[in-house]
Design an enzyme around this catalytic site. Structure first.
Site, PDB file in Angstrom:
ATOM      1  N   GLY A  88      -3.110 -10.571 -23.391  1.00  0.00           N
ATOM      2  CA  GLY A  88      -4.510 -10.849 -23.076  1.00  0.00           C
ATOM      3  C   GLY A  88      -4.762 -12.335 -23.006  1.00  0.00           C
ATOM      4  N   LYS A  89      -5.912 -12.656 -22.451  1.00  0.00           N
ATOM      5  CA  LYS A  89      -6.268 -14.060 -22.318  1.00  0.00           C
ATOM      6  C   LYS A  89      -7.766 -14.182 -22.551  1.00  0.00           C
ATOM      7  CE  LYS A  89      -5.084 -17.907 -19.269  1.00  0.00           C
ATOM      8  NZ  LYS A  89      -6.079 -18.708 -19.925  1.00  0.00           N
ATOM      9  N   ASP A 119     -20.566 -12.060 -31.764  1.00  0.00           N
ATOM     10  CA  ASP A 119     -19.860 -11.977 -30.471  1.00  0.00           C
ATOM     11  C   ASP A 119     -19.377 -10.549 -30.201  1.00  0.00           C
ATOM     12  OD1 ASP A 119     -18.979 -13.067 -28.113  1.00  0.00           O
ATOM     13  OD2 ASP A 119     -17.117 -13.877 -28.934  1.00  0.00           O
ATOM     14  N   VAL A 159      -3.275 -14.182 -26.007  1.00  0.00           N
ATOM     15  CA  VAL A 159      -2.889 -13.262 -27.071  1.00  0.00           C
ATOM     16  C   VAL A 159      -1.539 -12.675 -26.659  1.00  0.00           C
ATOM     17  CG1 VAL A 159      -3.532 -11.204 -28.380  1.00  0.00           C
ATOM     18  CG2 VAL A 159      -5.322 -12.717 -27.509  1.00  0.00           C
ATOM     19  N   ALA A 190     -11.121 -17.178 -23.729  1.00  0.00           N
ATOM     20  CA  ALA A 190     -11.550 -18.550 -23.483  1.00  0.00           C
ATOM     21  C   ALA A 190     -10.710 -19.551 -24.273  1.00  0.00           C
ATOM     22  CB  ALA A 190     -13.010 -18.698 -23.874  1.00  0.00           C
ATOM     23  N   GLY A 191     -10.309 -19.179 -25.466  1.00  0.00           N
ATOM     24  CA  GLY A 191      -9.628 -20.120 -26.340  1.00  0.00           C
ATOM     25  C   GLY A 191      -8.125 -20.181 -26.160  1.00  0.00           C
TER      26      GLY A 191
HETATM   27  P1  ATP Z   1     -13.384 -14.588 -25.304  1.00  0.00           P
HETATM   28  O1  ATP Z   1     -12.301 -15.544 -25.641  1.00  0.00           O
HETATM   29  O2  ATP Z   1     -14.324 -15.081 -24.262  1.00  0.00           O
HETATM   30  O3  ATP Z   1     -14.079 -14.058 -26.518  1.00  0.00           O
HETATM   31  P2  ATP Z   1     -11.788 -12.236 -25.186  1.00  0.00           P
HETATM   32  O4  ATP Z   1     -12.368 -11.552 -26.367  1.00  0.00           O
HETATM   33  O5  ATP Z   1     -11.440 -11.393 -23.994  1.00  0.00           O
HETATM   34  O6  ATP Z   1     -12.718 -13.336 -24.602  1.00  0.00           O
HETATM   35  P3  ATP Z   1      -9.412 -12.691 -26.737  1.00  0.00           P
HETATM   36  O7  ATP Z   1     -10.077 -12.414 -28.022  1.00  0.00           O
HETATM   37  O8  ATP Z   1      -8.432 -13.800 -26.677  1.00  0.00           O
HETATM   38  O9  ATP Z   1     -10.492 -13.029 -25.621  1.00  0.00           O
HETATM   39  O10 ATP Z   1      -8.746 -11.315 -26.259  1.00  0.00           O
HETATM   40  C1  ATP Z   1      -8.236 -11.169 -24.972  1.00  0.00           C
HETATM   41  C2  ATP Z   1      -7.596  -9.807 -24.824  1.00  0.00           C
HETATM   42  O11 ATP Z   1      -6.430  -9.765 -25.644  1.00  0.00           O
HETATM   43  C3  ATP Z   1      -8.436  -8.616 -25.264  1.00  0.00           C
HETATM   44  O12 ATP Z   1      -9.291  -8.151 -24.223  1.00  0.00           O
HETATM   45  C4  ATP Z   1      -7.346  -7.594 -25.579  1.00  0.00           C
HETATM   46  O13 ATP Z   1      -6.880  -7.017 -24.369  1.00  0.00           O
HETATM   47  C5  ATP Z   1      -6.226  -8.457 -26.120  1.00  0.00           C
HETATM   48  N1  ATP Z   1      -6.201  -8.502 -27.592  1.00  0.00           N
HETATM   49  C6  ATP Z   1      -6.857  -9.372 -28.397  1.00  0.00           C
HETATM   50  N2  ATP Z   1      -6.583  -9.138 -29.698  1.00  0.00           N
HETATM   51  C7  ATP Z   1      -5.749  -8.072 -29.727  1.00  0.00           C
HETATM   52  C8  ATP Z   1      -5.104  -7.310 -30.782  1.00  0.00           C
HETATM   53  N3  ATP Z   1      -5.283  -7.612 -32.069  1.00  0.00           N
HETATM   54  N4  ATP Z   1      -4.323  -6.264 -30.429  1.00  0.00           N
HETATM   55  C9  ATP Z   1      -4.143  -5.942 -29.123  1.00  0.00           C
HETATM   56  N5  ATP Z   1      -4.713  -6.608 -28.097  1.00  0.00           N
HETATM   57  C10 ATP Z   1      -5.504  -7.661 -28.376  1.00  0.00           C
END
Ligand code: ATP
Ligand code: MG
Length: 350
Positions: free
Chosen positions: A74-75, A191, A81, A77-78
């Site tokens: 995943g990706k 959030d 993942v 803003a910061g």
């Molecule tokens: P923003 O950074 O704007 O809050 P976001 O929530 O999409 O956006 P991240 O929190 O980095 O950004 O998560 C991006 C994606 O990574 C998620 O939509 C999910 O698909 C995946 N992800 C994040 N955390 C986990 C986790 N603990 N287990 C599995 N997938 C995850």
């Protein structure tokens, strides 16, 4: 467009004051904030209060060098993942890597997330567990429990919509997570949105990300993400007013409605291409009546649940505890609507 204290049509978006990271870094490369100390060996709470379930930096349990990357999952803003595997135990985790482009408020919120996550281990089954955090060379790495179904935003990309019965099962779990955050940890999540609600094949839903991403997006000047992030904000937050736990109830209602409709609930009038500008959307949220699910496509219980969450006046919104008694949550059986049915079959790890 100026980003600081912007005003238009009575709306104000508060932007934090900037402070250099060097102020918080010690000569040894340790990042220190109040009672939190972070360096390349891990995170430690150095307060006098005992902190339960903390994996200390010197216990040798988890080191970044022992984690091998399997794939990017995943990706945000910061940063990215990644799915990672521990070389010796074969345990898998999600590793969230955040580039620290620092504002004082950003730093505070990141540190708050780490603190909350680390102490919330095993205390609530509906909050994503944080195993460890590291700080090194301007990058924070957070080792999280891996949720093998991804987020609700991932499900929406695949399925387009989430049927109402599944939303009842999801709502119950998220409300239990919010109840814990509000009543036990005394924190506002800030959030709640589809990408911060994670799911697994056991049918569990857990809340992740405590307010880090929204501020990061703001400070990093990523306009698209900035817009995306702010759209789940309650009217009182958008207006720069005081906000409380009930602000999370608004975001939950909007999130669930988006999942039900398969699109963001506010739609621009007469524009095919989306909002003319960001303020058009903010103004709409603050000034227009809240959106509602069409009564001919959803049950009265669902419509009433959503209406309760997205009340414009915060004091008209029920608390997480109140909503846990809402009849919508009892309408469908967990066995019949097991959440794993929303997910594609599990692929074996390479
Ligand atoms: P923003 O950074 O704007 O809050 P976001 O929530 O999409 O956006 P991240 O929190 O980095 O950004 O998560 C991006 C994606 O990574 C998620 O939509 C999910 O698909 C995946 N992800 C994040 N955390 C986990 C986790 N603990 N287990 C599995 N997938 C995850
Ligand atoms: Mg997130």
């Amino acid at each position: 467009m100026s980003r600081r204290g912007e005003r238009r049509g009575g709306l104000r978006v508060a932007v934090p004051k900037q402070e250099p990271i060097s102020k918080f870094l010690t000569a040894s490369g340790t990042f220190q904030d109040d009672d939190i100390r972070l360096n390349n060996q891990g995170l430690r709470v150095v307060s006098s209060e005992p902190t339960p379930n903390m994996a200390g930096p010197s216990d040798g349990q988890l080191s970044l060098a022992d984690l091998e990357m399997v794939q990017v999952i995943g990706k945000g803003a910061g940063g990215v993942v990644q799915l990672v595997r521990h070389k010796w135990t074969n345990e898998i985790y999600a590793l969230k890597v955040i580039q620290m482009n620092i504002h004082e408020t950003v730093r505070k919120q990141i540190v708050q997330e780490l603190k909350i996550n680390q102490v919330s281990q095993s205390q609530c089954p509906h909050v994503v567990e944080c195993h460890h955090s590291f700080y090194n060379n301007g990058v924070i790495s957070i080792v999280l429990e891996y949720m093998d179904g991804g987020s609700l935003s991932d499900i929406l990309k695949l399925q387009k919509k989430i049927p109402e019965p599944y939303l009842a099962i999801i709502s119950k779990q998220v409300l239990n997570g919010l109840l814990y955050l509000h009543q036990v940890r005394h924190i506002i999540h800030r959030d709640i949105k589809p990408s911060n609600l994670l799911i697994n094949h056991k049918g569990e839903v857990k809340i992740s990300d405590f307010g880090v991403s929204a501020v990061l997006a703001n400070s990093m000047g990523q306009r698209d993400t900035f817009v995306g992030t702010y759209t789940y904000m309650s009217p009182e937050r958008i207006s720069g007013g005081q906000y409380a736990y009930d602000s999370d109830m608004w975001s939950l209602g909007l999130t669930l409605l988006e999942c039900a409709l398969g699109r963001f609930p506010y739609q621009p009038h007469g524009q095919e291409e989306g909002w003319l500008n960001f303020y058009g959307l903010l103004e709409c949220i603050v000034e227009q009546p809240p959106p509602a699910p069409p009564a001919d496509k959803f049950s009265p219980e669902f419509c009433s649940f959503i209406a309760a969450c997205i009340q414009k006046r915060p004091k008209d919104r029920p608390s997480a505890a109140d909503l846990l008694t809402h009849p919508f949550l009892e309408k469908y059986s967990e066995e019949e609507y097991h959440l794993s049915k929303l997910l594609p079959p599990l692929a074996p790890l390479s």
